[in-house]
Design a protein around this motif. Structure first.
Motif, PDB file in Angstrom:
ATOM      1  N   GLU A   3       0.834  -1.190   0.000  1.00 13.51           N
ATOM      2  CA  GLU A   3       0.000   0.000   0.000  1.00 13.51           C
ATOM      3  C   GLU A   3       0.876   1.251   0.000  1.00 13.51           C
ATOM      4  OE1 GLU A   3      -3.864  -0.444   2.369  1.00 13.51           O
ATOM      5  OE2 GLU A   3      -2.446  -1.652   3.514  1.00 13.51           O
ATOM      6  N   LEU A   4       0.435   2.253  -0.732  1.00  9.82           N
ATOM      7  CA  LEU A   4       1.115   3.537  -0.765  1.00  9.82           C
ATOM      8  C   LEU A   4       0.293   4.546   0.027  1.00  9.82           C
ATOM      9  CD1 LEU A   4       2.154   3.675  -4.529  1.00  9.82           C
ATOM     10  CD2 LEU A   4       3.503   2.858  -2.577  1.00  9.82           C
ATOM     11  N   ARG A   5       0.981   5.391   0.778  1.00 14.00           N
ATOM     12  CA  ARG A   5       0.322   6.364   1.639  1.00 14.00           C
ATOM     13  C   ARG A   5       0.352   7.749   1.000  1.00 14.00           C
ATOM     14  NH1 ARG A   5      -2.466   2.732   4.280  1.00 14.00           N
ATOM     15  NH2 ARG A   5      -1.119   1.101   5.126  1.00 14.00           N
ATOM     16  N   THR A   6      -0.743   8.474   1.178  1.00 11.39           N
ATOM     17  CA  THR A   6      -0.794   9.845   0.700  1.00 11.39           C
ATOM     18  C   THR A   6       0.046  10.733   1.612  1.00 11.39           C
ATOM     19  OG1 THR A   6      -2.698  10.442   2.058  1.00 11.39           O
ATOM     20  CG2 THR A   6      -3.148   9.439  -0.105  1.00 11.39           C
ATOM     21  N   PRO A   7       0.417  11.931   1.169  1.00 12.60           N
ATOM     22  CA  PRO A   7       1.122  12.851   2.068  1.00 12.60           C
ATOM     23  C   PRO A   7       0.359  13.103   3.363  1.00 12.60           C
ATOM     24  CG  PRO A   7       1.306  13.624  -0.183  1.00 12.60           C
ATOM     25  CD  PRO A   7       0.346  12.467  -0.216  1.00 12.60           C
ATOM     26  N   ALA A   8      -0.965  13.201   3.289  1.00 11.81           N
ATOM     27  CA  ALA A   8      -1.758  13.412   4.505  1.00 11.81           C
ATOM     28  C   ALA A   8      -1.652  12.217   5.444  1.00 11.81           C
ATOM     29  CB  ALA A   8      -3.222  13.667   4.134  1.00 11.81           C
ATOM     30  N   GLU A   9      -1.658  10.998   4.890  1.00 13.97           N
ATOM     31  CA  GLU A   9      -1.541   9.803   5.739  1.00 13.97           C
ATOM     32  C   GLU A   9      -0.160   9.716   6.379  1.00 13.97           C
ATOM     33  OE1 GLU A   9      -4.656   6.629   3.781  1.00 13.97           O
ATOM     34  OE2 GLU A   9      -2.727   6.935   2.784  1.00 13.97           O
ATOM     35  N   ILE A  10       0.869  10.085   5.647  1.00 12.61           N
ATOM     36  CA  ILE A  10       2.213  10.080   6.232  1.00 12.61           C
ATOM     37  C   ILE A  10       2.279  11.064   7.397  1.00 12.61           C
ATOM     38  CG2 ILE A  10       4.634  10.669   5.790  1.00 12.61           C
ATOM     39  CD1 ILE A  10       4.226   9.474   2.970  1.00 12.61           C
ATOM     40  N   GLU A  11       1.635  12.209   7.257  1.00 15.06           N
ATOM     41  CA  GLU A  11       1.574  13.158   8.370  1.00 15.06           C
ATOM     42  C   GLU A  11       0.849  12.544   9.559  1.00 15.06           C
ATOM     43  OE1 GLU A  11       2.985  16.241   8.843  1.00 15.06           O
ATOM     44  OE2 GLU A  11       4.097  15.525   7.076  1.00 15.06           O
ATOM     45  N   GLN A  12      -0.199  11.761   9.283  1.00 13.69           N
ATOM     46  CA  GLN A  12      -0.943  11.118  10.365  1.00 13.69           C
ATOM     47  C   GLN A  12      -0.121  10.041  11.074  1.00 13.69           C
ATOM     48  OE1 GLN A  12      -4.506   9.714   8.430  1.00 13.69           O
ATOM     49  NE2 GLN A  12      -5.164  11.793   7.889  1.00 13.69           N
ATOM     50  N   MET A  13       0.927   9.543  10.419  1.00 18.65           N
ATOM     51  CA  MET A  13       1.798   8.537  11.027  1.00 18.65           C
ATOM     52  C   MET A  13       2.846   9.153  11.943  1.00 18.65           C
ATOM     53  SD  MET A  13       2.415   5.825   7.885  1.00 18.65           S
ATOM     54  CE  MET A  13       3.105   4.577   8.979  1.00 18.65           C
ATOM     55  N   ARG A  14       3.054  10.445  11.847  1.00 17.60           N
ATOM     56  CA  ARG A  14       4.114  11.086  12.637  1.00 17.60           C
ATOM     57  C   ARG A  14       3.928  10.919  14.147  1.00 17.60           C
ATOM     58  NH1 ARG A  14       7.866  14.254  10.028  1.00 17.60           N
ATOM     59  NH2 ARG A  14       7.412  14.807   7.852  1.00 17.60           N
ATOM     60  N   PRO A  15       2.700  11.065  14.695  1.00 20.85           N
ATOM     61  CA  PRO A  15       2.570  10.863  16.146  1.00 20.85           C
ATOM     62  C   PRO A  15       2.991   9.473  16.610  1.00 20.85           C
ATOM     63  CG  PRO A  15       0.678  12.053  15.301  1.00 20.85           C
ATOM     64  CD  PRO A  15       1.450  11.585  14.100  1.00 20.85           C
ATOM     65  N   ALA A 143      16.788   4.592   0.216  1.00 22.12           N
ATOM     66  CA  ALA A 143      15.333   4.494   0.143  1.00 22.12           C
ATOM     67  C   ALA A 143      14.760   5.710  -0.572  1.00 22.12           C
ATOM     68  CB  ALA A 143      14.738   4.351   1.537  1.00 22.12           C
ATOM     69  N   THR A 144      15.037   5.807  -1.860  1.00 21.85           N
ATOM     70  CA  THR A 144      14.615   6.949  -2.649  1.00 21.85           C
ATOM     71  C   THR A 144      13.773   6.501  -3.840  1.00 21.85           C
ATOM     72  OG1 THR A 144      16.660   6.888  -3.960  1.00 21.85           O
ATOM     73  CG2 THR A 144      16.653   8.304  -2.021  1.00 21.85           C
ATOM     74  N   ARG A 199       8.417   3.657  -4.624  1.00 17.71           N
ATOM     75  CA  ARG A 199       7.523   4.706  -5.099  1.00 17.71           C
ATOM     76  C   ARG A 199       7.166   5.669  -3.979  1.00 17.71           C
ATOM     77  NH1 ARG A 199       2.584   1.693  -7.735  1.00 17.71           N
ATOM     78  NH2 ARG A 199       1.942   3.870  -8.059  1.00 17.71           N
ATOM     79  N   ASP A 200       6.806   6.858  -4.357  1.00 20.75           N
ATOM     80  CA  ASP A 200       6.360   7.865  -3.401  1.00 20.75           C
ATOM     81  C   ASP A 200       5.182   7.320  -2.595  1.00 20.75           C
ATOM     82  OD1 ASP A 200       6.214  10.730  -2.452  1.00 20.75           O
ATOM     83  OD2 ASP A 200       4.226  10.537  -3.332  1.00 20.75           O
ATOM     84  N   GLY A 201       5.272   7.398  -1.259  1.00 16.90           N
ATOM     85  CA  GLY A 201       4.192   6.935  -0.395  1.00 16.90           C
ATOM     86  C   GLY A 201       4.411   5.575   0.229  1.00 16.90           C
ATOM     87  N   LEU A 202       5.473   4.880  -0.161  1.00 16.77           N
ATOM     88  CA  LEU A 202       5.785   3.591   0.469  1.00 16.77           C
ATOM     89  C   LEU A 202       6.410   3.843   1.837  1.00 16.77           C
ATOM     90  CD1 LEU A 202       5.949   0.478   0.164  1.00 16.77           C
ATOM     91  CD2 LEU A 202       8.231   0.807  -0.799  1.00 16.77           C
ATOM     92  N   VAL A 203       5.877   3.209   2.866  1.00 20.84           N
ATOM     93  CA  VAL A 203       6.412   3.356   4.225  1.00 20.84           C
ATOM     94  C   VAL A 203       6.928   2.000   4.687  1.00 20.84           C
ATOM     95  CG1 VAL A 203       5.949   4.059   6.599  1.00 20.84           C
ATOM     96  CG2 VAL A 203       4.788   5.227   4.704  1.00 20.84           C
ATOM     97  N   THR A 244       9.482   9.335  -0.093  1.00 20.12           N
ATOM     98  CA  THR A 244       8.725  10.414  -0.735  1.00 20.12           C
ATOM     99  C   THR A 244       9.531  10.993  -1.892  1.00 20.12           C
ATOM    100  OG1 THR A 244       9.574  12.333   0.495  1.00 20.12           O
ATOM    101  CG2 THR A 244       7.897  10.989   1.589  1.00 20.12           C
ATOM    102  N   ASP A 245       8.842  11.760  -2.738  1.00 24.92           N
ATOM    103  CA  ASP A 245       9.522  12.412  -3.851  1.00 24.92           C
ATOM    104  C   ASP A 245      10.587  13.387  -3.371  1.00 24.92           C
ATOM    105  OD1 ASP A 245       8.196  11.140  -5.960  1.00 24.92           O
ATOM    106  OD2 ASP A 245       6.518  12.548  -5.892  1.00 24.92           O
ATOM    107  N   ALA A 246      10.435  13.874  -2.129  1.00 26.40           N
ATOM    108  CA  ALA A 246      11.409  14.811  -1.563  1.00 26.40           C
ATOM    109  C   ALA A 246      12.553  14.098  -0.846  1.00 26.40           C
ATOM    110  CB  ALA A 246      10.713  15.768  -0.603  1.00 26.40           C
ATOM    111  N   GLY A 247      12.529  12.758  -0.821  1.00 32.04           N
ATOM    112  CA  GLY A 247      13.566  11.995  -0.134  1.00 32.04           C
ATOM    113  C   GLY A 247      12.994  11.214   1.025  1.00 32.04           C
ATOM    114  N   PRO A 248      13.803  10.345   1.649  1.00 31.96           N
ATOM    115  CA  PRO A 248      13.323   9.542   2.768  1.00 31.96           C
ATOM    116  C   PRO A 248      13.046  10.389   4.006  1.00 31.96           C
ATOM    117  CG  PRO A 248      15.669   9.183   2.422  1.00 31.96           C
ATOM    118  CD  PRO A 248      15.192  10.032   1.289  1.00 31.96           C
ATOM    119  N   VAL A 249      11.939  10.087   4.681  1.00 35.21           N
ATOM    120  CA  VAL A 249      11.553  10.782   5.914  1.00 35.21           C
ATOM    121  C   VAL A 249      11.561   9.768   7.048  1.00 35.21           C
ATOM    122  CG1 VAL A 249       9.735  12.071   7.081  1.00 35.21           C
ATOM    123  CG2 VAL A 249      10.128  12.426   4.633  1.00 35.21           C
ATOM    124  N   VAL A 250      12.407   9.969   8.045  1.00 35.09           N
ATOM    125  CA  VAL A 250      12.518   9.055   9.181  1.00 35.09           C
ATOM    126  C   VAL A 250      11.445   9.435  10.207  1.00 35.09           C
ATOM    127  CG1 VAL A 250      13.989   8.128  10.998  1.00 35.09           C
ATOM    128  CG2 VAL A 250      14.965   8.715   8.757  1.00 35.09           C
TER     129      VAL A 250
END
Length: 255
Positions: A3-15, A143-144, A199-203, A244-250
């Motif tokens: 499953e690929l996550r939207t930018p909004a879903e990735i933000e929801q994973m931050r907490p 992971a790009t 791909r963009d959105g893979l976590v 993400t398209d902007a690079g990996p986000v830890v």
């Protein structure tokens, strides 16, 4: 299913990522000579309750586990490297301790691990932790978007092989999202340019783990704890990473 996550879903994973990072920092800080592993599990459990999070481990019962895990954090000591079931053991000076923790916050999961030395360190243990940390950093850097799963695996393996370490591929990284373990599997050894395109959105959780003298493991009588076949020590590092398209986000970065 991947499953690929939207930018909004990735933000929801931050907490979830921030919470997992806080628990690992707290339990690592509490891991002193004379502290019982069960006390570390209680600390993690108290933090889960106080934050309204949910444990990913306590009822976890995959095919390789003898029974539901029953605890909320993995505590692997010395020759134990993965899935260490907390038990009545008091930490000793020089113990190499790996802590692995996953939790769900508002329905999103994060997973992370860290290895530390309790008390007086051995040089070999510090080198092993440093190598494992560099391998994790290398895997994250690979992971790009446009790379493949094999690029992450090959980056991790290059660090390990340069330091003369053998690599077990039975357990490795994995997808993370609504559940703790999902597709794709990310082995800690592989060929660059091979495997699933990133791909963009893979976590994913990227998690190198190495043993000093072997790549062979066996399961403790507790049905969970994995130990080195030759009794050598192990280290384990892990982060949940959004590609993400902007690079990996830890997402589980520790302050």
């Amino acid at each position: 299913m991947i499953e690929l996550r939207t930018p909004a879903e990735i933000e929801q994973m931050r907490p979830a990522g921030a919470f997992v990072a806080r628990v690992l920092q707290a339990t690592a800080a509490a891991a002193k000579v004379g502290v019982n592993l069960l006390a570390l599990d209680r600390l993690a459990h108290e933090m889960i309750r106080s934050e309204g999070a949910e444990s990913c481990y306590i009822d976890y019962h995959p095919s390789f586990g003898a029974s539901p895990f029953g605890k909320v954090i993995c505590t692997s000591v010395n020759d134990a490297v993965l899935h260490g079931l907390p038990h009545d053991y008091v930490l000793r000076d020089g113990d190499l301790l790996s802590l692995d923790f996953a939790a769900s916050v508002d329905g999103w999961v994060a997973d992370s691990a860290i290895s530390i030395v309790v008390g007086t360190p051995r040089d070999a243990d510090l080198r092993l932790i440093e190598t494992t940390t560099r391998a994790l950093d290398a895997g994250i850097a690979a992971a790009t978007v446009g790379n493949r799963i094999g690029d992450i695996s090959a980056a991790i393996a290059a660090v390990a092989h340069a330091d003369g370490l053998r690599i077990n591929t039975d357990f490795g990284g994995h997808g993370v999202g609504r559940t703790m373990h999902g597709d794709p599997h990310i082995p800690n050894n592989g060929r660059a340019g091979r495997g699933l395109p990133l791909r963009d959105g893979l976590v994913v959780a990227i998690e190198p783990w190495f043993l000093l003298g072997t790549d062979k493991i066996f399961t403790d009588p507790d049905g969970w704890t994995l130990r080195a076949a030759d009794g050598s020590r192990g280290a384990h590092m892990e982060h949940t990473v959004a590609i993400t398209d902007a690079g990996p986000v830890v997402l589980t970065a520790r302050s």
